[in-house]
Design a protein around this motif. Structure first.
Motif, PDB file in Angstrom:
ATOM      1  N   LEU A 157     -49.703 -10.893   5.563  1.00 11.46           N
ATOM      2  CA  LEU A 157     -49.500  -9.326   5.098  1.00 11.46           C
ATOM      3  C   LEU A 157     -51.064  -8.895   5.470  1.00 11.46           C
ATOM      4  O   LEU A 157     -51.911  -9.402   5.119  1.00 11.46           O
ATOM      5  CB  LEU A 157     -49.329  -9.123   3.631  1.00 11.46           C
ATOM      6  CG  LEU A 157     -49.406  -7.596   3.299  1.00 11.46           C
ATOM      7  CD1 LEU A 157     -48.196  -6.924   3.734  1.00 11.46           C
ATOM      8  CD2 LEU A 157     -49.254  -7.783   1.627  1.00 11.46           C
ATOM      9  N   HIS A 158     -50.984  -7.641   6.221  1.00  3.54           N
ATOM     10  CA  HIS A 158     -52.266  -6.859   6.660  1.00  3.54           C
ATOM     11  C   HIS A 158     -52.540  -5.686   5.903  1.00  3.54           C
ATOM     12  O   HIS A 158     -51.571  -4.920   5.434  1.00  3.54           O
ATOM     13  CB  HIS A 158     -52.401  -6.653   8.074  1.00  3.54           C
ATOM     14  CG  HIS A 158     -52.402  -7.938   8.964  1.00  3.54           C
ATOM     15  ND1 HIS A 158     -51.576  -8.865   9.237  1.00  3.54           N
ATOM     16  CD2 HIS A 158     -53.452  -8.339   9.807  1.00  3.54           C
ATOM     17  CE1 HIS A 158     -51.978  -9.773   9.875  1.00  3.54           C
ATOM     18  NE2 HIS A 158     -53.013  -9.469  10.414  1.00  3.54           N
ATOM     19  N   TRP A 159     -53.925  -5.317   5.484  1.00  2.00           N
ATOM     20  CA  TRP A 159     -54.161  -4.113   4.805  1.00  2.00           C
ATOM     21  C   TRP A 159     -53.396  -3.061   5.481  1.00  2.00           C
ATOM     22  O   TRP A 159     -52.880  -1.712   4.769  1.00  2.00           O
ATOM     23  CB  TRP A 159     -55.443  -4.175   4.521  1.00  2.00           C
ATOM     24  CG  TRP A 159     -56.086  -4.802   3.524  1.00  2.00           C
ATOM     25  CD1 TRP A 159     -56.891  -5.781   3.556  1.00  2.00           C
ATOM     26  CD2 TRP A 159     -55.480  -4.656   1.947  1.00  2.00           C
ATOM     27  NE1 TRP A 159     -57.088  -6.502   2.247  1.00  2.00           N
ATOM     28  CE2 TRP A 159     -56.290  -5.741   1.455  1.00  2.00           C
ATOM     29  CE3 TRP A 159     -54.675  -3.804   1.292  1.00  2.00           C
ATOM     30  CZ2 TRP A 159     -56.254  -5.715  -0.115  1.00  2.00           C
ATOM     31  CZ3 TRP A 159     -54.671  -4.012  -0.066  1.00  2.00           C
ATOM     32  CH2 TRP A 159     -55.398  -5.015  -0.662  1.00  2.00           C
ATOM     33  N   SER A 160     -53.338  -3.045   6.701  1.00  2.00           N
ATOM     34  CA  SER A 160     -52.704  -1.767   7.548  1.00  2.00           C
ATOM     35  C   SER A 160     -51.383  -1.637   7.424  1.00  2.00           C
ATOM     36  O   SER A 160     -50.757  -0.380   7.567  1.00  2.00           O
ATOM     37  CB  SER A 160     -53.074  -2.017   9.007  1.00  2.00           C
ATOM     38  OG  SER A 160     -52.345  -3.062   9.425  1.00  2.00           O
ATOM     39  N   ASP A 161     -50.623  -2.418   6.754  1.00  2.00           N
ATOM     40  CA  ASP A 161     -49.404  -2.365   6.352  1.00  2.00           C
ATOM     41  C   ASP A 161     -49.108  -2.164   4.997  1.00  2.00           C
ATOM     42  O   ASP A 161     -48.022  -2.130   4.479  1.00  2.00           O
ATOM     43  CB  ASP A 161     -48.462  -3.329   7.041  1.00  2.00           C
ATOM     44  CG  ASP A 161     -48.382  -3.643   8.367  1.00  2.00           C
ATOM     45  OD1 ASP A 161     -48.204  -2.587   9.030  1.00  2.00           O
ATOM     46  OD2 ASP A 161     -48.602  -4.941   8.933  1.00  2.00           O
ATOM     47  N   VAL A 162     -50.293  -2.073   3.972  1.00  2.00           N
ATOM     48  CA  VAL A 162     -49.895  -1.604   2.660  1.00  2.00           C
ATOM     49  C   VAL A 162     -50.356   0.026   2.614  1.00  2.00           C
ATOM     50  O   VAL A 162     -51.586  -0.043   2.778  1.00  2.00           O
ATOM     51  CB  VAL A 162     -50.969  -2.541   1.955  1.00  2.00           C
ATOM     52  CG1 VAL A 162     -50.997  -2.217   0.319  1.00  2.00           C
ATOM     53  CG2 VAL A 162     -50.799  -4.080   2.244  1.00  2.00           C
ATOM     54  N   HIS A 163     -49.525   0.490   1.753  1.00  2.00           N
ATOM     55  CA  HIS A 163     -49.552   1.868   1.773  1.00  2.00           C
ATOM     56  C   HIS A 163     -49.850   2.302   0.196  1.00  2.00           C
ATOM     57  O   HIS A 163     -48.572   2.364  -0.432  1.00  2.00           O
ATOM     58  CB  HIS A 163     -48.730   2.779   2.009  1.00  2.00           C
ATOM     59  CG  HIS A 163     -48.528   2.785   3.710  1.00  2.00           C
ATOM     60  ND1 HIS A 163     -48.902   3.436   4.812  1.00  2.00           N
ATOM     61  CD2 HIS A 163     -47.928   1.572   4.700  1.00  2.00           C
ATOM     62  CE1 HIS A 163     -48.816   3.059   6.028  1.00  2.00           C
ATOM     63  NE2 HIS A 163     -48.280   1.814   5.906  1.00  2.00           N
ATOM     64  N   LEU A 164     -50.811   1.898  -0.387  1.00  2.34           N
ATOM     65  CA  LEU A 164     -50.945   2.064  -1.988  1.00  2.34           C
ATOM     66  C   LEU A 164     -50.669   3.243  -2.525  1.00  2.34           C
ATOM     67  O   LEU A 164     -50.066   3.763  -3.445  1.00  2.34           O
ATOM     68  CB  LEU A 164     -52.429   1.713  -2.157  1.00  2.34           C
ATOM     69  CG  LEU A 164     -52.741   0.228  -2.108  1.00  2.34           C
ATOM     70  CD1 LEU A 164     -54.481  -0.023  -2.383  1.00  2.34           C
ATOM     71  CD2 LEU A 164     -51.969  -0.698  -2.859  1.00  2.34           C
ATOM     72  N   MET A 165     -51.100   4.376  -1.820  1.00  2.00           N
ATOM     73  CA  MET A 165     -50.747   6.084  -2.263  1.00  2.00           C
ATOM     74  C   MET A 165     -49.067   6.034  -2.264  1.00  2.00           C
ATOM     75  O   MET A 165     -48.623   6.707  -3.216  1.00  2.00           O
ATOM     76  CB  MET A 165     -51.331   7.018  -1.209  1.00  2.00           C
ATOM     77  CG  MET A 165     -52.898   6.947  -1.272  1.00  2.00           C
ATOM     78  SD  MET A 165     -53.717   7.230  -2.700  1.00  2.00           S
ATOM     79  CE  MET A 165     -53.283   9.004  -3.061  1.00  2.00           C
ATOM     80  N   ASP A 166     -48.476   5.605  -1.465  1.00  2.00           N
ATOM     81  CA  ASP A 166     -47.087   5.565  -1.368  1.00  2.00           C
ATOM     82  C   ASP A 166     -46.186   4.571  -2.018  1.00  2.00           C
ATOM     83  O   ASP A 166     -44.932   4.524  -2.414  1.00  2.00           O
ATOM     84  CB  ASP A 166     -46.443   5.476   0.291  1.00  2.00           C
ATOM     85  CG  ASP A 166     -46.864   6.588   0.988  1.00  2.00           C
ATOM     86  OD1 ASP A 166     -47.118   7.690   0.434  1.00  2.00           O
ATOM     87  OD2 ASP A 166     -47.316   6.471   1.996  1.00  2.00           O
TER      88      ASP A 166
END
Length: 344
Positions: free
Chosen positions: A166-175
């Motif tokens: 899992l990469h941070w570019s694929d984590v959307h904390l706002m959503d």
């Protein structure tokens, strides 16, 4: 020339210069690009360790079912594991199927030699109390990146390779979502490979619960503080230098902490099964569970967790009986009612 003409006549050209060994190695080379690294390594192990020593000296057109059956019998008498024997002969069958499809053999001599597939051992799953106790133990005694990693695994049902890739570019904390784009495989626990998920259904968005969001926010804060420019990049869960965690190391940590907490021993993939079993125990519809676990078909979910659906089935037939009793009572009081019509 006679062999070529016979091949033209029958539609199959059996080249007697090709040995089973050379064919299997050629088949492996052709499959390498399309197979996952671990799958390829398993095939290569079967070919080099078992198939070539046993059958490699035969000419490909001369391989017969009796020779394969004799090998299977000898392995069984020697006490070889049923799963291992099944995998070896299944690999040979797959390879020879390619020979038939490419018109190099008239029939597959291994077609009926594969022993029955051994039944998979029933996996151990934690109940909600045990899963919560494990997470509390991690938070109380470690409060490290693995504490948050295990929280995410149990809170999403992600696979081991998916969480490690899992990469941070694929984590959307706002959503409050993350996207599964990569998976990590470690061949022989040494050679790390990043690749696409196994099935198209696995590439999907995952919704994040408040607990999972809190775990990811903790990791985000730690990594932003440690990064020179305060940016989130690279792997979400990694070594201090940013390199990937090894699956075997992660499994060792899981077992150590499980023993410390006095809980039943489970594996990393069992955390995924635990997540699914808790959903089912909480009466989440099986179709929703299947979608959440990103199974390619509903049948996979039912096959994996059918035994856990037993209580749901009991409730379903009770509800059916109650509805029929209510209809009977209505019939006695008010007389017959119009029949229900179902339109396809």
């Amino acid at each position: 020339m006679k062999a070529v003409l016979n091949g033209e006549l029958r539609g199959v050209y059996e080249d007697r210069r090709v040995t089973v060994a050379s064919f299997l190695r050629g088949w492996l080379a052709a499959k390498k690009e399309e197979l996952a690294p671990n799958t390829y390594a398993g095939y290569a192990d079967c070919v080099e360790r078992d198939l070539i020593p046993a059958f490699g000296h035969y000419r490909l057109p001369d391989l017969r079912p009796k020779q394969i059956d004799a090998w299977v019998s000898a392995q069984q008498k020697a006490g070889r594991g049923r799963v291992t024997i099944y995998r070896v002969v299944a690999t040979l069958r797959n390879a020879l199927n390619h020979a038939v499809r490419s018109w190099r053999l008239r029939y597959n001599p291994a077609k009926h030699s594969v022993p029955p597939k051994p039944r998979a051992a029933e996996r151990t799953c934690w109940n909600p109390d045990e899963a919560a106790a494990f997470l509390r133990h991690n938070a109380a005694h470690y409060a490290d990146r693995l504490t948050d990693l295990f929280e995410v695994m149990l809170g999403t049902g992600m696979r081991r390779g998916e969480i490690l890739a899992l990469h941070w570019s694929d984590v959307h904390l706002m959503d409050r979502k993350l996207y599964v784009r990569w998976t990590l495989a470690a061949v022989n626990n040494s050679e790390i490979h990043f690749g696409e998920p196994k099935t198209e259904a696995s590439r999907a968005w995952i919704s994040l619960s408040p607990r999972v969001m809190a775990a990811l926010h903790r990791q985000a804060a730690l990594q932003m503080a440690a990064h020179p420019n305060g940016r989130l990049e690279g792997l979400v869960f990694a070594k201090p230098d940013g390199s990937p965690l090894r699956p075997q190391w992660l499994l060792d940590r899981l077992r150590k902490r499980t023993t410390e907490a006095g809980l039943p021993k489970i594996g990393l993939h069992d955390l995924r099964h635990t997540a699914a079993s808790i959903m089912i125990a909480e009466d989440i519809p099986v179709a929703v569970v299947s979608k959440t676990m990103r199974h390619s078909t509903l049948a996979i979910t039912i096959n994996l967790y059918g035994r856990l659906l037993k209580d749901s089935a009991d409730e379903a037939v009770k509800a059916l009986s109650t509805a029929l009793d209510r209809a009977d009572a209505h019939h006695v009081v008010d007389g017959p009612t119009r029949a229900l019509r179902f339109v396809a």
